[in-house]
Design a protein around this motif. Structure first.
Motif, PDB file in Angstrom:
ATOM      1  N   ILE A 207      35.413  53.595  45.201  1.00  0.00           N
ATOM      2  CA  ILE A 207      35.741  52.617  46.136  1.00  0.00           C
ATOM      3  C   ILE A 207      36.864  51.641  45.243  1.00  0.00           C
ATOM      4  CG2 ILE A 207      33.912  52.982  47.749  1.00  0.00           C
ATOM      5  CD1 ILE A 207      32.517  50.761  46.527  1.00  0.00           C
ATOM      6  N   ALA A 208      36.975  51.737  44.121  1.00  0.00           N
ATOM      7  CA  ALA A 208      37.756  50.947  43.511  1.00  0.00           C
ATOM      8  C   ALA A 208      39.245  50.915  43.902  1.00  0.00           C
ATOM      9  CB  ALA A 208      37.621  51.214  41.880  1.00  0.00           C
ATOM     10  N   ASN A 209      39.718  49.628  44.535  1.00  0.00           N
ATOM     11  CA  ASN A 209      41.209  49.882  45.058  1.00  0.00           C
ATOM     12  C   ASN A 209      42.092  48.722  44.476  1.00  0.00           C
ATOM     13  OD1 ASN A 209      39.768  47.812  46.506  1.00  0.00           O
ATOM     14  ND2 ASN A 209      39.820  48.641  48.283  1.00  0.00           N
ATOM     15  N   ASN A 210      41.458  48.171  43.561  1.00  0.00           N
ATOM     16  CA  ASN A 210      42.486  46.791  42.849  1.00  0.00           C
ATOM     17  C   ASN A 210      42.067  46.823  41.462  1.00  0.00           C
ATOM     18  OD1 ASN A 210      40.053  45.082  42.717  1.00  0.00           O
ATOM     19  ND2 ASN A 210      40.329  44.750  44.789  1.00  0.00           N
ATOM     20  N   THR A 211      43.059  46.130  40.851  1.00  0.00           N
ATOM     21  CA  THR A 211      42.896  46.061  39.284  1.00  0.00           C
ATOM     22  C   THR A 211      41.510  45.385  38.963  1.00  0.00           C
ATOM     23  OG1 THR A 211      43.939  43.793  39.402  1.00  0.00           O
ATOM     24  CG2 THR A 211      45.341  45.707  38.859  1.00  0.00           C
ATOM     25  N   TYR A 212      41.048  44.446  39.821  1.00  0.00           N
ATOM     26  CA  TYR A 212      39.668  43.764  39.364  1.00  0.00           C
ATOM     27  C   TYR A 212      38.666  45.017  39.483  1.00  0.00           C
ATOM     28  CZ  TYR A 212      35.521  40.952  39.769  1.00  0.00           C
ATOM     29  OH  TYR A 212      34.267  40.429  39.591  1.00  0.00           O
ATOM     30  N   ASP A 213      38.823  45.711  40.721  1.00  0.00           N
ATOM     31  CA  ASP A 213      37.553  46.786  40.799  1.00  0.00           C
ATOM     32  C   ASP A 213      37.674  47.730  39.679  1.00  0.00           C
ATOM     33  OD1 ASP A 213      36.984  45.462  43.111  1.00  0.00           O
ATOM     34  OD2 ASP A 213      38.034  46.746  44.356  1.00  0.00           O
ATOM     35  N   LEU A 214      38.850  48.175  39.285  1.00  0.00           N
ATOM     36  CA  LEU A 214      38.921  49.176  38.186  1.00  0.00           C
ATOM     37  C   LEU A 214      38.636  48.427  37.024  1.00  0.00           C
ATOM     38  CD1 LEU A 214      42.760  50.358  39.168  1.00  0.00           C
ATOM     39  CD2 LEU A 214      40.338  51.764  39.383  1.00  0.00           C
ATOM     40  N   ALA A 215      39.098  47.254  36.677  1.00  0.00           N
ATOM     41  CA  ALA A 215      38.527  46.563  35.409  1.00  0.00           C
ATOM     42  C   ALA A 215      37.047  46.905  35.134  1.00  0.00           C
ATOM     43  CB  ALA A 215      39.115  45.384  35.327  1.00  0.00           C
ATOM     44  N   THR A 216      36.382  46.261  36.292  1.00  0.00           N
ATOM     45  CA  THR A 216      34.869  46.225  36.412  1.00  0.00           C
ATOM     46  C   THR A 216      34.281  47.515  36.287  1.00  0.00           C
ATOM     47  OG1 THR A 216      35.040  44.372  38.069  1.00  0.00           O
ATOM     48  CG2 THR A 216      32.999  45.455  37.842  1.00  0.00           C
ATOM     49  N   VAL A 217      34.785  48.458  36.868  1.00  0.00           N
ATOM     50  CA  VAL A 217      34.213  49.894  36.415  1.00  0.00           C
ATOM     51  C   VAL A 217      34.331  50.398  35.099  1.00  0.00           C
ATOM     52  CG1 VAL A 217      34.371  52.166  37.113  1.00  0.00           C
ATOM     53  CG2 VAL A 217      34.396  50.543  38.840  1.00  0.00           C
ATOM     54  N   ALA A 218      35.667  50.010  34.714  1.00  0.00           N
ATOM     55  CA  ALA A 218      35.927  50.170  33.045  1.00  0.00           C
ATOM     56  C   ALA A 218      34.876  49.548  32.295  1.00  0.00           C
ATOM     57  CB  ALA A 218      37.455  49.941  32.693  1.00  0.00           C
ATOM     58  N   MET A 219      34.587  48.192  32.583  1.00  0.00           N
ATOM     59  CA  MET A 219      33.632  47.392  31.861  1.00  0.00           C
ATOM     60  C   MET A 219      32.072  48.171  31.849  1.00  0.00           C
ATOM     61  SD  MET A 219      30.874  45.098  32.267  1.00  0.00           S
ATOM     62  CE  MET A 219      31.208  44.098  33.746  1.00  0.00           C
ATOM     63  N   LEU A 220      31.840  48.497  33.054  1.00  0.00           N
ATOM     64  CA  LEU A 220      30.207  49.217  33.286  1.00  0.00           C
ATOM     65  C   LEU A 220      30.446  50.471  32.488  1.00  0.00           C
ATOM     66  CD1 LEU A 220      29.858  48.428  37.120  1.00  0.00           C
ATOM     67  CD2 LEU A 220      28.849  47.355  35.142  1.00  0.00           C
TER      68      LEU A 220
END
Length: 724
Positions: free
Chosen positions: A109-122
């Motif tokens: 459900i990641a659909n913007n840079t913030y979401d993608l960055a958060t998933v990468a951090m996790l």
């Protein structure tokens, strides 16, 4: 105090689990993640009924709608939950498997840079924390940083703040000090941008840990001092406990043993209060190291064993490996080589299974060193070579030199001199290369260290002073409140006293009024009985009636009768110095004081009546006191009065039986010495008449005794009168 802080924090967590609120709440959420991860995790799990599963955006939106959340709010909750589930303090069943699935679902459900960055951090956190693959973790974090770098919203700043902190830690674990310092410095810069004392304190503490681990103790003290200053402005017990632990480590490294022991013990006590056993173990390890640095190896072993027991109970595997490593070193120092090797091989197994090569290389070197003490040269060569392989892989020059030295020593001891030449040549090459590199300036200045220590002590004292001031303010407030309560209680007590006093006065007035004869307002029947109850000073008592006044209230009216009776009573008291009581209209009682012969008493009464123009005969009954010669015999007031009534009845009968109706008579009783007390018992008239017949009581009168008729049976008593 801690209890109130935790209550406030939980209230804040409850609010944050229901919405993503204003900027202050976003920062407070970050504080809660660091300060109270277990409580926050449980609150999150409860608020979203975890676990949940979805395969696309549509399913996720449906779940959010069922849980009454906006999709972005639920997504943020899942981000936070994933972070919390990887916190080492959160120990919940199946959390590791759930965390991996959750990160994969968040990627869907990641659909913007913030979401993608958060998933990468996790992903970086998961790979580093769960799989211990630090290089891969660093790659994920750098990917997240690149995706979020251009964004400047508050949530992006908080995310970058977190990423830089984790990167600094990862680079420290992999012994890459320059990038670690860079990320820790940037982490602190973001903390100052967020303008929160808790986050700034945490950032200063991380820099302090960095400089402590790199041996720059003056800078470590500087940052810990600043962290302690900021911590005194907040009320977070966990953060203060961690700073106590860090201070213990700094003092240990400065070889200031008393201070290191003091702060280490304070940290252990604080973590016990917080029920954080993981850090109780770490505090035990620091205390063990303090003893080890002083050569007190047996005491160090005790602390290491305490730490080992805690870590075994908690399941902290890597921590157990470190404890085994330290126990192996300690046992080698006291000459127990077999036990030392046993512990070191246990540590080796754990480090290999967990793939933590930065710990494994140190452990391999220590095994080689202990084997050298036992002159087990094959074992020395084996583990020196294993340590050398890891050191070459990680480019660890110091460890390479140590491993090569152990190999050279082993070959020399085995008389294999040709083989010893190669490791020695490699050592020379490594040392020559290190000599060409510029050396970092040393900051080991005694004056700087002393200055930083004084600053730290000053901040500690300021913290204690602020705490003392807070306590004093609380005491002052408590005193003020108690003073107000005291004043209120005093006022209430005074009011109650006033009312009690008024009630007592009213009661006394009521009692006094009760003893007055209702018509005349003069002391009456009850007052006379009260006086008889304590007859001290009374020489005689009398009861007399004035015949013309008996029906005065009927003949002349109540008011005239009251006035006449009251006036007569007052006149008698004035003339005779006696106390007069109005029993009822025309009937009076007297308490006489001093010598008052009966005949003169009757004459005085008649004189008072003549002066008041009252023409009526007087009938008088009298008892001299004490009634019995034995003063221990007490006569009840009611019986005393009844005896006077009998004497008055006798005097009245003399008057009625004479032709001259104007003659006044008296009758008095006097008990003889041998008279028993039973003569004054109920029924009194019968007992007195029998006592008179038997000669136990002497009767005196100014009339003819044989003419007396006692009113009880209307019979004349003639017995014994002639002999009296």
């Amino acid at each position: 105090m801690f209890r109130y802080i935790n209550i406030s924090l939980l209230a804040l967590l409850f609010f944050m689990t229901n919405a993503i609120a204003n900027p202050e709440d976003q920062i407070a959420e970050e504080v809660a993640i660091q300060e109270s991860p277990v409580a926050f995790y449980d609150r999150m799990i409860h608020s979203i009924s975890f676990p949940i599963a979805f395969e696309n955006h549509e399913q996720f939106n449906t779940i959010a709608n069922e849980l009454s959340y906006a999709p972005d709010v639920l997504q943020h909750k899942l981000f936070v939950l994933a972070r919390l589930s990887m916190n080492h303090l959160v120990r919940r069943k199946y959390k590791t498997a759930n965390t991996k699935d959750l990160i994969q679902q968040l990627n869907i459900i990641a659909n913007n840079t913030y979401d993608l960055a958060t998933v990468a951090m996790l992903n970086g956190r998961y790979v580093g924390k769960i799989e211990n693959n630090y290089e891969k973790a660093i790659s994920h974090y750098n990917q997240a940083l690149g995706q979020i770098q251009a964004e400047h919203e508050l949530k992006a700043l908080i995310l970058k703040h977190t990423i830089h902190r984790h990167l600094g830690m990862l680079y420290m674990l992999t012994r890459q000090r320059a990038p670690a310092l860079k990320h820790f410095t940037t982490y602190r810069d973001y903390a100052y941008q967020l303008r929160d004392n808790y986050l700034i304190t945490a950032a200063e503490a991380e820099l302090g840990k960095y400089y402590n681990k790199t041996g720059q103790l003056a800078l470590a003290l500087q940052h810990f001092s600043e962290a302690f200053r900021l911590a005194s402005l907040t009320q977070y017990p966990k953060q203060k406990a961690h700073l106590q632990l860090r201070l213990a480590q700094v003092y240990r490294d400065l070889a200031q043993w008393p201070e290191a022991m003091e702060y280490g013990q304070m940290a252990a006590d604080s973590f016990r209060t917080l029920e954080s056993e993981t850090y109780v173990s770490k505090s035990m390890t620091v205390l063990a190291m303090v003893h080890a640095e002083q050569g007190l190896w047996r005491q160090a072993i005790d602390y290491y064993l305490n730490a080992q027991q805690i870590d075994a109970k908690l399941g902290n595997v890597i921590a157990q490996g470190l404890n085994f490593h330290n126990l192996g070193e300690s046992h080698s120092k006291i000459g127990d080589i077999p036990t030392a090797l046993q512990y070191l091989l246990k540590a080796n197994k754990i480090f290999k299974e967990r793939n933590v090569k930065h710990y494994l290389v140190s452990n391999e070197l220590l095994i080689a060193e202990v084997a050298k003490l036992e002159q087990n040269w094959d074992l020395v060569k084996q583990h020196a070579q294993l340590a050398l392989d890891i050191a070459l892989e990680k480019s660890l020059a110091e460890e390479q030199v140590q491993a090569l030295q152990f190999k050279a020593d082993a070959y020399t001891a085995l008389q294999e001199h040709q083989n010893a030449i190669e490791p020695l040549t490699q050592i020379v090459t490594i040392l020559s290369q290190q000599g060409k590199q510029p050396q970092a300036p040393s900051n080991y200045s005694p004056s700087i260290l002393a200055e930083q220590k004084l600053k730290l002590d000053l901040n500690v004292m300021k913290g204690k002073l602020n705490k003392a001031k807070e306590q004093q303010d609380l005491k002052s407030a408590a005193v003020a409140i108690l003073l107000i309560i005291g004043i209120i209680l005093a006022m209430v007590t005074f009011q109650l006293y006033q009312r009690a006093r008024e009630a007592s006065q009213n009661l006394d007035k009521s009692k006094a009024t009760q003893q007055l004869e209702p018509g005349t307002g003069h002391p009456g029947y009850l007052a006379f009985l009260t006086a008889l109850d304590n007859p001290q000073g009374i020489s005689a008592t009398a009861l007399f009636q004035l015949e013309s006044l008996l029906d005065l209230d009927i003949c002349e009216g109540q008011s005239a009768s009251n006035e006449k009776n009251s006036h007569i009573a007052q006149s008698i008291e004035s003339e005779l110095s006696a106390k007069c009581f109005v029993i009822r209209p025309g009937l009076f009682a007297l308490n006489l004081y001093g010598e008052s012969p009966t005949e003169k008493l009757l004459e005085k009464l008649q004189a008072v009546l003549i002066a008041q123009q009252v023409q009526t005969p007087v009938a008088l009954g009298l008892l001299k006191l004490p009634i019995f010669t034995n003063l221990d015999i007490k006569v009840e007031p009611e019986l005393h009065l009844e005896a006077l009534q009998l004497a008055l009845a006798g005097a009245s009968s003399l008057h009625q039986n004479k032709a001259d109706k104007t003659q006044s008579y008296y009758v008095s009783f006097r008990t003889l010495d041998f008279a028993p007390s039973a003569v004054f018992s109920r029924p009194l008239y019968i007992h007195l008449e029998q006592a008179i017949i038997r000669g136990l009581i002497r009767v005196d009168t100014n009339g003819n005794k044989t003419s007396i008729v006692w009113q009880k049976n209307h019979k004349k008593i003639k017995h014994n009168f002639e002999i009296n």
